[in-house]
Design a protein around this motif. Structure first.
Motif, PDB file in Angstrom:
ATOM      1  N   MET A 155       0.631  -0.618   0.040  1.00 34.51           N
ATOM      2  CA  MET A 155      -0.066  -0.357   0.194  1.00 34.51           C
ATOM      3  C   MET A 155       0.905   1.167  -0.257  1.00 34.51           C
ATOM      4  O   MET A 155       2.520   1.368   0.538  1.00 34.51           O
ATOM      5  N   ALA A 156       0.134   2.783  -0.778  1.00 31.27           N
ATOM      6  CA  ALA A 156       1.055   3.591  -0.597  1.00 31.27           C
ATOM      7  C   ALA A 156       0.737   4.170   0.673  1.00 31.27           C
ATOM      8  O   ALA A 156      -0.083   4.399   0.643  1.00 31.27           O
ATOM      9  N   ILE A 157       2.106   4.768   1.155  1.00 29.19           N
ATOM     10  CA  ILE A 157       1.927   5.574   2.130  1.00 29.19           C
ATOM     11  C   ILE A 157       1.614   6.687   1.215  1.00 29.19           C
ATOM     12  O   ILE A 157       0.893   8.078   2.029  1.00 29.19           O
ATOM     13  N   LEU A 158       1.590   6.959   0.348  1.00 31.71           N
ATOM     14  CA  LEU A 158       1.683   8.557   0.083  1.00 31.71           C
ATOM     15  C   LEU A 158       1.453   8.777  -1.583  1.00 31.71           C
ATOM     16  O   LEU A 158       1.973   8.138  -2.855  1.00 31.71           O
ATOM     17  N   GLU A 159       0.070   9.523  -2.190  1.00 34.69           N
ATOM     18  CA  GLU A 159      -0.043   9.564  -3.908  1.00 34.69           C
ATOM     19  C   GLU A 159      -1.053  10.608  -3.584  1.00 34.69           C
ATOM     20  O   GLU A 159      -1.254  11.572  -2.716  1.00 34.69           O
ATOM     21  N   VAL A 160      -0.162  11.249  -5.086  1.00 38.01           N
ATOM     22  CA  VAL A 160      -0.489  12.357  -5.242  1.00 38.01           C
ATOM     23  C   VAL A 160      -1.018  12.352  -6.906  1.00 38.01           C
ATOM     24  O   VAL A 160      -0.398  11.107  -7.642  1.00 38.01           O
ATOM     25  N   LYS A 161      -1.807  13.424  -6.796  1.00 35.42           N
ATOM     26  CA  LYS A 161      -2.337  13.021  -8.235  1.00 35.42           C
ATOM     27  C   LYS A 161      -2.940  14.393  -8.720  1.00 35.42           C
ATOM     28  O   LYS A 161      -4.047  15.282  -8.344  1.00 35.42           O
ATOM     29  N   GLY A 162      -2.914  14.668  -9.851  1.00 34.96           N
ATOM     30  CA  GLY A 162      -2.335  15.470 -11.098  1.00 34.96           C
ATOM     31  C   GLY A 162      -2.562  16.993 -10.253  1.00 34.96           C
ATOM     32  O   GLY A 162      -3.044  17.432 -10.061  1.00 34.96           O
ATOM     33  N   LEU A 163      -1.010  16.963  -9.557  1.00 37.10           N
ATOM     34  CA  LEU A 163      -0.971  18.492  -9.014  1.00 37.10           C
ATOM     35  C   LEU A 163      -0.951  19.276  -9.879  1.00 37.10           C
ATOM     36  O   LEU A 163       0.356  18.894 -10.455  1.00 37.10           O
ATOM     37  N   GLU A 164      -1.349  20.098  -9.429  1.00 40.71           N
ATOM     38  CA  GLU A 164      -1.068  21.432 -10.650  1.00 40.71           C
ATOM     39  C   GLU A 164      -0.880  23.220  -9.155  1.00 40.71           C
ATOM     40  O   GLU A 164      -1.484  22.987  -8.087  1.00 40.71           O
ATOM     41  N   LYS A 165       0.328  23.742  -9.622  1.00 37.36           N
ATOM     42  CA  LYS A 165       0.911  25.135  -9.148  1.00 37.36           C
ATOM     43  C   LYS A 165       0.747  26.055 -10.097  1.00 37.36           C
ATOM     44  O   LYS A 165       1.232  25.622 -10.891  1.00 37.36           O
ATOM     45  N   GLN A 166       0.164  26.871 -10.435  1.00 39.10           N
ATOM     46  CA  GLN A 166       0.034  28.325 -11.143  1.00 39.10           C
ATOM     47  C   GLN A 166       0.531  29.238  -9.812  1.00 39.10           C
ATOM     48  O   GLN A 166      -0.179  29.743  -9.105  1.00 39.10           O
ATOM     49  N   PHE A 167       1.560  30.033 -10.664  1.00 38.26           N
ATOM     50  CA  PHE A 167       1.618  31.331  -9.673  1.00 38.26           C
ATOM     51  C   PHE A 167       0.795  32.250 -10.818  1.00 38.26           C
ATOM     52  O   PHE A 167       1.985  32.512 -12.282  1.00 38.26           O
ATOM     53  N   GLY A 168      -0.051  33.068 -10.482  1.00 41.81           N
ATOM     54  CA  GLY A 168      -0.547  34.068 -11.518  1.00 41.81           C
ATOM     55  C   GLY A 168      -0.876  33.387 -12.758  1.00 41.81           C
ATOM     56  O   GLY A 168      -1.735  32.047 -12.603  1.00 41.81           O
ATOM     57  N   SER A 169       0.338  34.047 -13.778  1.00 44.22           N
ATOM     58  CA  SER A 169      -0.359  32.747 -15.191  1.00 44.22           C
ATOM     59  C   SER A 169       1.139  31.869 -15.475  1.00 44.22           C
ATOM     60  O   SER A 169       1.006  31.309 -16.610  1.00 44.22           O
ATOM     61  N   LEU A 170       1.450  32.065 -14.356  1.00 44.76           N
ATOM     62  CA  LEU A 170       2.593  30.869 -14.705  1.00 44.76           C
ATOM     63  C   LEU A 170       2.829  29.238 -14.284  1.00 44.76           C
ATOM     64  O   LEU A 170       1.944  29.450 -13.375  1.00 44.76           O
ATOM     65  N   GLU A 171       2.326  28.128 -15.200  1.00 45.13           N
ATOM     66  CA  GLU A 171       1.916  26.711 -14.369  1.00 45.13           C
ATOM     67  C   GLU A 171       3.638  26.299 -14.327  1.00 45.13           C
ATOM     68  O   GLU A 171       4.619  26.403 -14.936  1.00 45.13           O
ATOM     69  N   VAL A 172       3.636  26.299 -13.129  1.00 44.70           N
ATOM     70  CA  VAL A 172       5.124  26.197 -12.261  1.00 44.70           C
ATOM     71  C   VAL A 172       4.644  24.090 -12.252  1.00 44.70           C
ATOM     72  O   VAL A 172       6.062  23.317 -12.071  1.00 44.70           O
TER      73      VAL A 172
END
Lengths: 215, 262
Positions: free
Chosen positions: B1-18
């Motif tokens: 079993m996974a201890i951590l799952e990250v799904k589709g994580l997105e981060k935008q600073f203003g118009s900048l997609e990081v």
């Protein structure tokens, strides 16, 4: 000899007024400064702007003028004459010094690296724990020299209160000048030198107390 | 079993997609190296896991509990964020030790503050504090600093400071310990002692996410390597696969550039 004791007792009476004004101003302006800092750093724009305009007015006009305003404005505007001259001086000094203190606090708080807050955050601390357990002492250490300067200036500024008729030490000495005695006026300097000598020692000790860490 | 799952994580600073949709999972006891050029989004990813940045999309799941779901309407309050972020620990590039506290105090402070609200603390304050202090000493011993308990951060070398920072994070027993370029602020001769500590943690199966520019170290210490570029995971696999047989052109170029400079 009679002359001498008359001068000393008059000057001693005068310096008491300066000391009263000094200590009460310090006591009230230090916390009020923090309130103004919170205002000027507020994320709510109108409060931030209002506070900044207020600080600009207070720092941008002479303290001497502010003394007159506090003394006369209540009577002229609200028809409630300011009868207590000491209270008028007190109000003007507290507001004036709180504004200067608030800018020193703000500079100190803003100079603490963001990493200190973030380190506290990732360790699960609350915002107030971060401020009181991590940030505050570092700020105090950083602002002590600047605050020391202000406090020393305040001892001397208290003499300005004579413009609204408070019989502080220089006003007492001037009375002798009118009678042809000039040395009482010059000797008031000794009182200030002693006060500030003591303050310098106290401030040095405070700085030394925080010498054990770098921030 | 996974201890951590990250799904589709997105981060935008203003118009900048990081971060443009990051997916990965991590097993308990596994260590994962995150590599990639500066600006590829590695650090932002770590900061999102630790709630220092608010993701603009995606989910973070720890032990099958969704601790962050951007699409759900519910916004987390400060207390919930505080509780959730304790699943993670973070060691910063620039250590960020508290200068007014000794080595031991740096390690024990957060624990003491967390225990303050418990019944046990209110009843047996002294015993609780003693226990915390003992644990702090043990952990500092593990990172080789039992001789420096009462030193202040400015009296320590960079390598020692970073080891204190690792001990400080370990003290709260996070499920996943994150490192953000832990040796980048160190003089070259001091990186070894820090890497040794992290290697020791990997050997004792501490679950870790390590952002690093030390490729040899990443290869030695990790079970899984993610190569990121421009906000996406370009390639992933065992260290063998990613370092010896990269399949993506961008990975090949990155590794080639890195080893040419060395």
């Amino acid at each position: 000899m009679d002359n001498f004791s008359a001068v000393v007792s008059s000057l001693n009476g005068g310096i008491l007024i300066n000391l009263q004004l000094f200590f009460t101003t310090l006591l009230l302006a230090i916390p009020l400064g923090l309130v103004i800092t919170l205002g000027s750093m507020s994320k709510f724009r109108p409060i931030k702007w209002l506070t900044q305009i207020f600080v600009w007015i207070i720092r941008g006009t002479p303290l001497m003028l502010q003394l007159f305003v506090v003394l006369y404005a209540p009577g002229l505007i609200f028809d409630i004459p300011m009868s207590n001259r000491f209270l008028a001086a007190e109000i003007a000094f507290v507001i004036n010094y709180a504004c200067y203190f608030s800018e020193i606090y703000r500079g100190g708080i803003e100079s603490i690296p963001k990493g200190q807050y973030e380190a506290g955050e990732v360790l699960g601390m609350t915002r107030s724990q971060i401020f009181f357990k991590v940030i505050l002492l570092q700020v105090i250490k950083r602002i002590t020299p600047a605050m020391g300067n202000e406090v020393i200036t305040l001892t001397k500024d208290t003499s300005l209160a004579r413009v609204i008729g408070l019989t502080e030490i220089i006003m007492c000495a001037e009375r002798f000048t009118k009678k042809g005695l000039i040395w009482p006026l010059f000797s008031t300097g000794i009182y200030f030198l002693i006060m500030n000598g003591i303050l310098t020692i106290v401030l040095k000790r405070l700085e030394k107390k925080m010498d054990y860490f770098r921030a | 079993m996974a201890i951590l799952e990250v799904k589709g994580l997105e981060k935008q600073f203003g118009s900048l997609e990081v971060l443009k949709g990051i997916d990965f999972s991590l097993e308990k006891g596994e260590s994962m190296a995150l590599i990639g050029a500066s600006g590829s989004g590695k650090t932002t990813l770590l900061r999102c896991l630790n709630f220092l940045e608010r993701p603009t999309g995606g989910q973070i799941i720890v032990n099958d509990n969704v601790i962050l779901d951007v699409s759900s309407q519910k916004t987390l309050n400060e207390n919930e964020i505080r509780k959730n972020r304790l699943h993670f620990g973070l060691v910063f590039q620039s250590f960020n030790l508290f200068p007014q506290y000794t080595t031991l105090q740096n390690v024990t402070l957060a624990k003491e503050l967390l225990e303050k609200d418990t019944e046990d603390y209110k009843k047996n304050k002294k015993q609780v504090l003693d226990r915390i202090r003992e644990e702090g000493k043990e952990i500092l011993d593990k990172v080789g600093l039992s001789q420096k308990l009462d030193d202040y951060p400015h009296q320590l070398s960079g390598g020692q400071q970073q080891r204190v920072a690792i001990a400080r994070a370990l003290m709260l027993h996070p499920d996943i310990l994150c490192f953000d370029e832990p040796t980048s602020a160190l003089d070259p001769e001091l990186t070894g002692e820090v890497l040794k500590v992290i290697r020791g943690l990997a050997e004792s199966h501490t679950t870790m996410v390590i952002v690093t520019h030390e490729m040899k170290f990443a290869k030695d210490v990790s079970d899984q390597v993610l190569f990121m570029d421009q906000g996406v995971i370009v390639e992933r696999g065992t260290p063998e696969q990613v370092f010896e047989h990269p399949t993506e052109e961008r990975t090949k170029q990155f590794l080639q550039r890195y080893f040419e400079e060395k």
